[in-house]
Write a protein that holds these residues in place. Structure first.
Motif: not given
Length: 419
Positions: A285-305
């Motif tokens: 995890l030292q040089d990792c970048t975490v982004d939330k692709v989907f899931g910002h709203t109150r939808s069911q589930g989402g996607l992390l990058s």
């Protein structure tokens, strides 16, 4: 003219006196409860030291190192608390705790050994039949009131937490003008330090148990989870979305403070490993970048990058709450690692800086050493020249400093390790 106490008194003197009386009643109630519990505590410590420590030492049932591993410094703690009890029974609460604080290192020693002592006791109860029989006979005495040795050995840990509350109540209900106020305040700070030590030991022990549990869940010994400085954070199922649009496959992920471990469930046909997991990839995890692709709203589930220097992960979850928890845990772990890395680079830059010669030193040098100074100045100019080319070359310098570490230890580098 009336002299009866009431609101007409000067500057509300009656209400101030009532407040002082209320403080005194609370202090007396706390002091009485403290003395009674301290008497009971010393009696229980005496049971351990008399019927176990002393008799086991006289009989030689346990070796000295094993006996010290189980009981640690409980005999010294008993001696310290007997002295404290004398002061408490005479009403000298501040003096008693003030004299006890320099001896709290016995409690620190005991707290550091508490989990090891439980482990050693369990081993002796399984393998040492004479000790197991002796323990049973001693616990059957009427003085023990059906208490087990395991329960009595936990009393010093519990007593520190009780001291913390008692001292806080006594200090809160003691006037600052009272000589005991400063003594009690010092005791509160000292006992709080011991309490923090207990909490840190508890967290380390729980983390150790989690690492051991995960290690047992993994098949084989190729994937080593139990490493010094590593902390367990969470685990769970996530679907891995392949880059070419194939069907997402569920994988088990174990998140640690420095690594994300991807594993798959072993085949049910493997009888010995059907309840275990096989490690597939270890992502530092030292040089990792975490982004939330989907899931910002109150939808069911989402996607992390998750973006690594040599790999990229797309993780999907149908549970919105679970996805948010994963995102927060990953972001927090990556942020802590990168902040530590920044501090290390700052220290390295400070150590690499060379002190510049002053003009006065250069004028005071003898003529015989001019050539030597000229050579040293040329070498210093050569060493300082890359650093002064501009701000754009600073990241390159950091990368060059990091290159030997990355080549020597691939497991801790930014690339993915295939297990």
């Amino acid at each position: 003219m009336s002299f009866s106490p009431g609101p007409s008194g000067p500057l509300g003197g009656t209400s101030i006196q009532e407040q002082r009386d209320r403080w005194e009643r609370k202090r007396s109630r706390t002091a009485r409860e403290l003395v009674l519990t301290e008497q009971h505590y010393c009696q229980q410590l005496e049971l351990v030291t008399t019927y176990f420590v002393e008799i086991l030492k006289a009989k030689g049932t346990l070796k000295q190192d094993i006996r010290e591993g189980i009981f640690s410094s409980i005999k010294a703690i008993h001696s310290v608390n007997q002295s404290l009890l004398v002061h408490l029974e005479n009403g000298y609460f501040g003096r008693g705790f003030d004299q006890m604080c320099p001896h709290l290192h016995h409690y620190n020693t005991y707290m550091d050994n508490i989990y090891n002592g439980s482990r050693v006791l369990g081993i002796q109860l399984k393998k040492n039949k004479p000790f197991r029989r002796f323990k049973k006979l001693q616990e059957a005495r009427p003085e023990f009131h059906n208490h087990k040795l395991e329960d009595l050995l936990q009393l010093p840990v519990q007593r520190i937490d009780q001291y913390k509350h008692f001292l806080q109540d006594l200090t809160a209900n003691t006037s600052p003008d009272n000589p005991e106020f400063h003594q009690l305040s010092r005791a509160v700070a000292a006992v709080n330090e011991v309490s923090k030590r207990i909490q840190n030991n508890t967290r380390r022990h729980e983390n150790h148990l989690q690492l051991c549990r995960v290690q047992k869940l993994l098949k084989g010994r190729k994937t080593k989870v139990s490493t010094a400085g590593r902390w367990y954070i969470r685990e769970g199922w996530l679907k891995v979305v392949p880059p070419k649009g194939a069907e997402a496959t569920p994988k088990m992920f174990f998140l640690f403070s420095d690594m994300l471990l991807q594993a798959k469930h072993c085949s049910p046909l493997q009888f010995t490993n059907r309840d275990k997991f096989a490690g597939q990839h270890a992502f530092p995890l030292q040089d990792c970048t975490v982004d939330k692709v989907f899931g910002h709203t109150r939808s069911q589930g989402g996607l992390l990058s998750l973006t690594f220097p040599k790999a990229k992960l797309l993780l999907m979850s149908c549970n919105q709450e679970d996805l948010n928890d994963w995102y927060q845990s990953l972001s927090s772990a990556v942020g802590k690692l990168q902040s530590k890395q920044t501090v290390v680079h700052q220290r390295d830059d400070e150590l690499c800086r060379r002190p510049l010669r002053s003009a006065a030193d250069s004028h005071n040098t003898p003529s015989s050493s001019r050539k030597r100074n000229m050579v040293s100045s040329e070498t210093s100019e050569r060493a300082q020249k890359p650093a002064g080319e501009g701000e754009g070359s600073a990241p390159k310098r950091l990368k060059q400093c990091d290159a030997p570490e990355q080549s020597s230890a691939e497991a801790s580098s930014s690339g993915c390790v295939i297990l």
